[in-house]
Design a protein around this motif. Structure first.
Motif, PDB file in Angstrom:
ATOM      1  N   GLY A 608       5.308  24.186  22.079  1.00 40.87           N
ATOM      2  CA  GLY A 608       5.592  23.978  23.490  1.00 40.87           C
ATOM      3  C   GLY A 608       6.849  23.171  23.708  1.00 40.87           C
ATOM      4  N   TRP A 609       7.111  22.850  24.979  1.00 40.18           N
ATOM      5  CA  TRP A 609       8.311  22.088  25.326  1.00 40.18           C
ATOM      6  C   TRP A 609       8.253  20.648  24.831  1.00 40.18           C
ATOM      7  CZ3 TRP A 609       7.373  24.617  30.586  1.00 40.18           C
ATOM      8  CH2 TRP A 609       8.254  25.688  30.785  1.00 40.18           C
ATOM      9  N   GLY A 610       7.077  20.093  24.638  1.00 40.30           N
ATOM     10  CA  GLY A 610       6.941  18.666  24.380  1.00 40.30           C
ATOM     11  C   GLY A 610       7.633  18.213  23.122  1.00 40.30           C
ATOM     12  N   VAL A 611       8.054  16.937  23.127  1.00 45.68           N
ATOM     13  CA  VAL A 611       8.585  16.314  21.913  1.00 45.68           C
ATOM     14  C   VAL A 611       7.476  15.585  21.159  1.00 45.68           C
ATOM     15  CG1 VAL A 611      10.877  16.137  22.923  1.00 45.68           C
ATOM     16  CG2 VAL A 611       9.340  14.166  23.063  1.00 45.68           C
ATOM     17  N   VAL A 612       6.310  15.458  21.793  1.00 49.31           N
ATOM     18  CA  VAL A 612       5.092  14.988  21.135  1.00 49.31           C
ATOM     19  C   VAL A 612       4.055  16.084  21.342  1.00 49.31           C
ATOM     20  CG1 VAL A 612       3.310  13.204  21.060  1.00 49.31           C
ATOM     21  CG2 VAL A 612       5.665  12.583  21.651  1.00 49.31           C
ATOM     22  N   ASP A 613       3.305  16.428  20.279  1.00 45.95           N
ATOM     23  CA  ASP A 613       2.372  17.537  20.448  1.00 45.95           C
ATOM     24  C   ASP A 613       1.111  17.076  21.173  1.00 45.95           C
ATOM     25  OD1 ASP A 613       0.289  16.682  18.647  1.00 45.95           O
ATOM     26  OD2 ASP A 613       1.360  17.523  16.939  1.00 45.95           O
ATOM     27  N   ALA A 614       0.242  18.013  21.512  1.00 49.72           N
ATOM     28  CA  ALA A 614      -0.916  17.724  22.350  1.00 49.72           C
ATOM     29  C   ALA A 614      -1.928  16.818  21.672  1.00 49.72           C
ATOM     30  CB  ALA A 614      -1.595  19.036  22.767  1.00 49.72           C
ATOM     31  N   THR A 615      -1.847  16.663  20.357  1.00 50.01           N
ATOM     32  CA  THR A 615      -2.750  15.762  19.641  1.00 50.01           C
ATOM     33  C   THR A 615      -2.224  14.337  19.604  1.00 50.01           C
ATOM     34  OG1 THR A 615      -1.798  15.986  17.412  1.00 50.01           O
ATOM     35  CG2 THR A 615      -3.309  17.725  18.152  1.00 50.01           C
ATOM     36  N   GLY A 616      -1.003  14.118  20.087  1.00 46.77           N
ATOM     37  CA  GLY A 616      -0.386  12.804  20.031  1.00 46.77           C
ATOM     38  C   GLY A 616       0.500  12.592  18.830  1.00 46.77           C
ATOM     39  N   GLU A 617       0.716  13.620  18.010  1.00 45.49           N
ATOM     40  CA  GLU A 617       1.582  13.516  16.840  1.00 45.49           C
ATOM     41  C   GLU A 617       3.036  13.815  17.232  1.00 45.49           C
ATOM     42  OE1 GLU A 617       2.658  13.060  12.768  1.00 45.49           O
ATOM     43  OE2 GLU A 617       0.769  12.606  13.796  1.00 45.49           O
ATOM     44  N   PRO A 618       3.965  12.917  16.914  1.00 46.67           N
ATOM     45  CA  PRO A 618       5.374  13.199  17.216  1.00 46.67           C
ATOM     46  C   PRO A 618       5.862  14.449  16.489  1.00 46.67           C
ATOM     47  CG  PRO A 618       5.076  10.874  16.701  1.00 46.67           C
ATOM     48  CD  PRO A 618       3.782  11.559  16.356  1.00 46.67           C
ATOM     49  N   LYS A 619       6.595  15.272  17.204  1.00 48.55           N
ATOM     50  CA  LYS A 619       7.224  16.432  16.592  1.00 48.55           C
ATOM     51  C   LYS A 619       8.542  16.006  15.917  1.00 48.55           C
ATOM     52  CE  LYS A 619       5.543  19.881  19.944  1.00 48.55           C
ATOM     53  NZ  LYS A 619       5.973  20.940  20.885  1.00 48.55           N
ATOM     54  N   PRO A 620       9.118  16.862  15.096  1.00 43.36           N
ATOM     55  CA  PRO A 620      10.417  16.513  14.497  1.00 43.36           C
ATOM     56  C   PRO A 620      11.465  16.102  15.522  1.00 43.36           C
ATOM     57  CG  PRO A 620       9.481  18.388  13.346  1.00 43.36           C
ATOM     58  CD  PRO A 620       8.558  18.104  14.502  1.00 43.36           C
ATOM     59  N   VAL A 621      11.518  16.769  16.689  1.00 48.09           N
ATOM     60  CA  VAL A 621      12.549  16.418  17.672  1.00 48.09           C
ATOM     61  C   VAL A 621      12.336  15.028  18.250  1.00 48.09           C
ATOM     62  CG1 VAL A 621      13.174  18.774  18.298  1.00 48.09           C
ATOM     63  CG2 VAL A 621      11.277  17.654  19.484  1.00 48.09           C
ATOM     64  N   TRP A 622      11.107  14.516  18.229  1.00 41.83           N
ATOM     65  CA  TRP A 622      10.867  13.136  18.673  1.00 41.83           C
ATOM     66  C   TRP A 622      11.648  12.166  17.802  1.00 41.83           C
ATOM     67  CZ3 TRP A 622       8.670   8.870  16.228  1.00 41.83           C
ATOM     68  CH2 TRP A 622       8.298   7.806  17.045  1.00 41.83           C
ATOM     69  N   TYR A 623      11.633  12.422  16.496  1.00 40.39           N
ATOM     70  CA  TYR A 623      12.376  11.559  15.576  1.00 40.39           C
ATOM     71  C   TYR A 623      13.882  11.674  15.817  1.00 40.39           C
ATOM     72  CZ  TYR A 623       7.985  10.989  13.017  1.00 40.39           C
ATOM     73  OH  TYR A 623       6.695  10.693  12.669  1.00 40.39           O
ATOM     74  N   ALA A 624      14.342  12.883  16.119  1.00 38.76           N
ATOM     75  CA  ALA A 624      15.769  13.056  16.424  1.00 38.76           C
ATOM     76  C   ALA A 624      16.153  12.253  17.657  1.00 38.76           C
ATOM     77  CB  ALA A 624      16.084  14.536  16.628  1.00 38.76           C
ATOM     78  N   LEU A 625      15.314  12.288  18.686  1.00 40.16           N
ATOM     79  CA  LEU A 625      15.594  11.505  19.890  1.00 40.16           C
ATOM     80  C   LEU A 625      15.530  10.012  19.598  1.00 40.16           C
ATOM     81  CD1 LEU A 625      13.637  13.558  22.571  1.00 40.16           C
ATOM     82  CD2 LEU A 625      16.110  13.482  22.215  1.00 40.16           C
ATOM     83  N   LYS A 626      14.616   9.607  18.745  1.00 48.53           N
ATOM     84  CA  LYS A 626      14.539   8.189  18.376  1.00 48.53           C
ATOM     85  C   LYS A 626      15.854   7.732  17.743  1.00 48.53           C
ATOM     86  CE  LYS A 626      11.728   4.954  15.667  1.00 48.53           C
ATOM     87  NZ  LYS A 626      10.542   4.799  14.773  1.00 48.53           N
ATOM     88  N   ARG A 627      16.450   8.587  16.926  1.00 47.30           N
ATOM     89  CA  ARG A 627      17.759   8.240  16.351  1.00 47.30           C
ATOM     90  C   ARG A 627      18.848   8.274  17.413  1.00 47.30           C
ATOM     91  NH1 ARG A 627      15.395  11.494  12.228  1.00 47.30           N
ATOM     92  NH2 ARG A 627      16.450  13.371  12.979  1.00 47.30           N
ATOM     93  N   ALA A 628      18.802   9.276  18.282  1.00 45.61           N
ATOM     94  CA  ALA A 628      19.845   9.427  19.302  1.00 45.61           C
ATOM     95  C   ALA A 628      19.805   8.327  20.348  1.00 45.61           C
ATOM     96  CB  ALA A 628      19.703  10.793  19.980  1.00 45.61           C
ATOM     97  N   PHE A 629      18.637   7.689  20.527  1.00 41.60           N
ATOM     98  CA  PHE A 629      18.443   6.715  21.609  1.00 41.60           C
ATOM     99  C   PHE A 629      18.623   5.268  21.157  1.00 41.60           C
ATOM    100  CE2 PHE A 629      15.326   9.689  24.074  1.00 41.60           C
ATOM    101  CZ  PHE A 629      16.395  10.493  24.422  1.00 41.60           C
ATOM    102  N   ARG A 630      19.023   5.029  19.906  1.00 43.16           N
ATOM    103  CA  ARG A 630      19.131   3.649  19.425  1.00 43.16           C
ATOM    104  C   ARG A 630      20.062   2.821  20.306  1.00 43.16           C
ATOM    105  NH1 ARG A 630      19.553   5.882  13.308  1.00 43.16           N
ATOM    106  NH2 ARG A 630      21.306   6.975  14.288  1.00 43.16           N
ATOM    107  N   PRO A 631      19.658   1.603  20.681  1.00 40.63           N
ATOM    108  CA  PRO A 631      20.545   0.752  21.486  1.00 40.63           C
ATOM    109  C   PRO A 631      21.819   0.352  20.738  1.00 40.63           C
ATOM    110  CG  PRO A 631      18.275  -0.008  21.662  1.00 40.63           C
ATOM    111  CD  PRO A 631      18.309   1.015  20.563  1.00 40.63           C
TER     112      PRO A 631
END
Length: 828
Positions: A608-631
């Motif tokens: 699906g569109w989510g960056v976290v799946d419906a079970t609450g597990e982060p998808k790979p793109v969640w980790y990419a955003l975590k890197r992209a969003f570093r302060p």
């Protein structure tokens, strides 16, 4: 609805136990006197939904939902009171066409899911409360004012006439799970004199750094010396001409509330003291929000406490599509993941549902800004109807009254894609820009939350309301429209209230546990892939386009011959696109001041569109955003014949010493040219450095001049801590087409515990490893699907999964998309 606080004693009863529910044919039961004990009664959680009650009884699955809007659904409970007398029944949310019966008498009819109600009742010691939720489908067929356009978003045009969520009505977007039932709490208040009502709660940060707190109470008979206290200061309540109790409190040099990416989200307890009684009004924060239109007046961004904030995050859907929960425990794991990923804003879109006060309180705690759409999307709403307008006005008032104390509320928006829908159908502005979003909603916002910015609609402004180069956009140039990555800059996005929609592939463990279906071949797989109505493509086609563009492989052939590798390339491509776009948008010269990914979480397990799946597990793109969003961040952008640019950011409030290194590698291992610079990153700074400035000489980092074969295939930038040498941030730039002949990397991994007892996985490699994935059944890695280059160890913290054996030690597998096999590790 105003917030009501218990004072001398707890006199209210939350009616959340001993409810029963029965499903009947529409119209079959006229009233509670006609209910038969022979009906199929089942226990029902309240607050909750009929779908949740049926699911608990083993009769409902979100994966194959049964329709509920064609039936009547009855809820029934017995209420015992301490003593007979007057009482107030408080119903915080009824979805959607509801009749409420107290001791057999009809006391309320409600036709809005989004409004709370207070009903005066005569209580005995033993009482019966019944709520009937009438079938919605017949209501949708009722005639109403003629619509000026007909969107394709949802199944039924009658939804424009009813105040209910669009969740469950948008095929291709979400499962057809129907929201029916008392989805928000039900209370009975006895002895209401023991309660005080807060009519106004305003907390702002003045430009001189002081906090200004204003509290207005409905006169509760408290003595003259009633005091308001907060952050070590106090003020005495006075009376205004209307007889209300008012206190104005100024707190010098108050610790402000910040988004967590830019400071500490400090909250302060607010109390009222009178005659030895202390009533807590909860916590609030002091902050100042201003809209920044940019130097040309055409942009949109937020300044928080005088500081420009790049807003990044995602669009929230629901913590559970079946039960639509509103409690802290339901929200907490999701919002914790948003904060961990560096998201400082979540948007509740107009196609969703209003969340409860607990959502905003947790966002206050975590330092997450909230963009709140009013629940309007795409339709031409009948705001000229006086009854409809009055209901909407009350809906808006209640939302703002119950969130007055929340500093996290940052943007209020008139809804989603109303302007876009009308404009795309060729209608003139006068037809789609109207009083709902231009007059009614902003007037309520100005009265109750003047400290929050208001946006008429998302998207809006520009030559067309959906033009991304002015105001607020929904940007899908990169994404649905399959534009090249360069379009993220070329479009001159100012603020993307939603963007970058892909069919994001979950981790394989989620698929193995919840969706045993072959990608692309199995109807069960495609059922979970989002699509827009009336088009011949879906968002898996979009993802495949970028797999082809970035990796030079043919997705269809790969899916046919090696489905597992097909999914891995899809995961890697999603990560690459996310990181590349946010690198463009966060650079100093960018016009963009914020972007929110569509969406935060899936509603069912799948791509699906989510960056976290419906079970609450982060998808790979969640980790990419975590890197992209570093302060504190480093990124690389390809400037063509100008070479590579290195971008270094420090959004924190403190100067930060760093060491910046840059190296171009051949075959992913041999440094061809490199540079190093010790720097002091000033607080709130964003700088751009040409790669050649670090090298001290010309080198064709982008292979723009093509003088012979390329001398390298990847460039690696690192920000290092000058004291420890630890890697604070990394960025990679790959030359297109230069990975085919690369040898597989030789990975090495060790597991140890740090001084705090936390497990850490240390990785190293002899040559570049692409899209490295760590799988451990008992631990979730703090980073995943990352690139690993030689020259510096990669330390990955391992977080024990919820429910994992407390005695389990890390053991798992590591693989790279360009690797030759799997590396297994186990703690010694």
């Amino acid at each position: 609805m105003r917030r009501i606080y218990p004072a001398a004693r707890q006199a209210g009863v939350r009616l959340d136990a001993s409810w029963r529910m029965a499903v009947t044919d529409a119209g079959a039961v006229a009233g509670p006197a006609d209910l038969s004990p022979a009906l199929d009664w089942i226990p029902a959680p309240v607050p909750g939904t009929a779908a949740e009650a049926l699911r608990l009884a083993g009769r409902y699955r979100a994966e194959a939902p049964s329709p509920l809007h064609d039936k009547d659904i009855w809820y029934l409970t017995e209420v015992r009171c301490e003593a007979p007398g007057d009482a107030v029944l408080v119903l915080d949310g009824l979805a959607t066409i509801a009749e409420v019966y107290w001791n057999g008498a009809l006391v309320l009819r409600s036709d809005s899911m989004f409004r709370a109600h207070e009903v005066a009742v005569e209580a005995g010691t033993e009482n019966t409360l019944a709520i009937c939720f009438r079938a919605l489908y017949p209501r949708l067929d009722a005639k109403g004012p003629r619509a000026r356009w007909r969107p394709q978003l949802a199944l039924h045009q009658g939804l424009r006439l009813v105040r209910t969520t669009l969740l469950g009505h948008m095929p291709g977007w979400c499962p057809e799970v129907h929201a029916v039932g008392p989805w928000r709490p039900v209370h009975l208040i006895e002895n209401k004199e023991y309660y005080l009502e807060v009519e106004r709660f305003s907390a702002i940060l003045a430009e001189d750094g002081s906090g200004r707190l204003e509290i207005v109470l409905k006169d509760s008979g408290f003595p003259p010396e009633t005091r308001l206290k907060c952050a070590g200061s106090s003020a005495v309540f006075g009376k205004d001409p209307d007889g209300r109790r008012v206190a104005h409190l100024t707190i010098p040099d108050v610790a402000p509330w910040w988004p967590h990416t830019h400071g500490t989200p400090t909250l302060h307890e607010v109390t009222i003291e009178a005659a030895g009684t202390v009533v807590s009004l909860g916590r609030t924060g002091f902050r100042r929000i201003e809209v920044d239109r940019g130097s040309d007046g055409r942009g949109f961004g937020l300044r928080v406490n005088g500081v420009g904030v790049f807003c990044r995050g995602a669009v929230w859907t629901s913590a559970d599509i079946v039960r639509l929960p509103g409690d802290r425990d339901a929200y907490r794991p999701w919002l914790a993941l948003a904060a961990e990923a560096g998201m400082n804003m979540l948007r509740i879109g107009g196609t969703m549902a209003y969340e409860s006060p607990a959502f905003f309180e947790l966002c206050d705690d975590l330092g997450i800004l909230v963009w709140q759409d009013f629940q309007f999307a795409n339709y031409d709403y009948p705001v000229a109807d006086e009854a409809f307008a009055a209901s909407v006005r009350e809906e808006a008032r209640q939302l703002l009254e119950r969130t007055q104390a929340n500093p996290s509320l940052a943007v209020l928006c008139g809804g989603s894609e109303i302007y876009q829908q009308g404009a795309m159908l060729g209608l003139p502005e006068s037809r789609w820009k109207g009083p709902l979003t231009e007059d009614l909603l902003p007037s309520v916002c100005a009265e109750l939350r003047p400290d929050v910015s208001y946006v008429p609609n998302a998207p809006c402004d520009g030559a067309m309301p959906f033009s991304p180069n002015e105001g607020v956009a929904h940007y899908y140039g990169v994404g649905a429209y399959r534009r090249p990555l360069e379009d993220a800059r070329r479009a001159e996005v100012r603020f993307a209230a939603e963007c970058l929609a892909f069919a994001n592939v979950p981790q394989q463990a989620t698929l193995d546990a919840h969706l045993a279906a072959m990608p692309g071949h199995d109807p069960r797989w495609k059922q979970r892939v989002p699509r827009d109505r009336g088009v011949g493509w879906d968002f898996e086609d979009v993802r495949d386009h970028y797999v082809r563009l970035l990796h030079g492989v043919e997705p269809a052939e790969l899916r046919y011959g090696d489905p597992a590798r097909y999914l891995d390339f899809g995961r890697a491509a999603g990560c690459a696109v996310m990181e590349a776009c946010f690198a463009e948008w966060r650079r100093a010269a960018s016009t963009c001041r914020g972007a929110l990914v569509w969406t935060f979480q899936d509603l069912l397990p799948g791509a699906g569109w989510g960056v976290v799946d419906a079970t609450g597990e982060p998808k790979p793109v969640w980790y990419a955003l975590k890197r992209a969003f570093r302060p504190v961040q480093v990124s690389l952008t390809d400037e063509g014949t100008n070479g590579l640019s290195v971008h270094v950011l420090n959004e924190t409030a403190s100067d930060r010493p760093v060491v910046l290194t840059l190296a171009c590698l051949r075959d992913g291992s041999v440094p061809v040219v490199s540079g190093r610079r010790e720097m002091m990153l000033a607080a709130r700074s964003n700088a751009e450095i040409a790669a050649t400035d670090l090298f001290g000489a010309f080198f064709d980092t982008t292979y723009a001049y093509r003088f012979g074969p390329p001398a390298h295939d990847v460039t690696v930038a690192r920000l290092l801590d000058p004291d420890t040498g630890a890697v604070l941030a990394e960025a990679f730039h790959f030359l297109p087409g230069c990975e085919a002949g690369r040898l597989p990397p030789a990975l090495d991994a060790t597991v140890d515990r740090d001084l705090d007892g936390a497990w850490t996985l240390t990785l190293k490699t002899d040559r570049l490893a692409r899209s490295v994935h760590v799988f451990d059944p008992a631990f979730r890695p703090a980073d995943d699907w990352f690139h690993l280059a030689p020259g510096a160890d990669k330390r990955v913290r391992l977080v024990r999964r919820a429910g994992a054996d407390l005695e389990a030690v890390p053991q798992g597998e590591i693989a790279a998309i360009n690797g030759a096999g799997v590396l297994r590790y186990k703690a010694g």
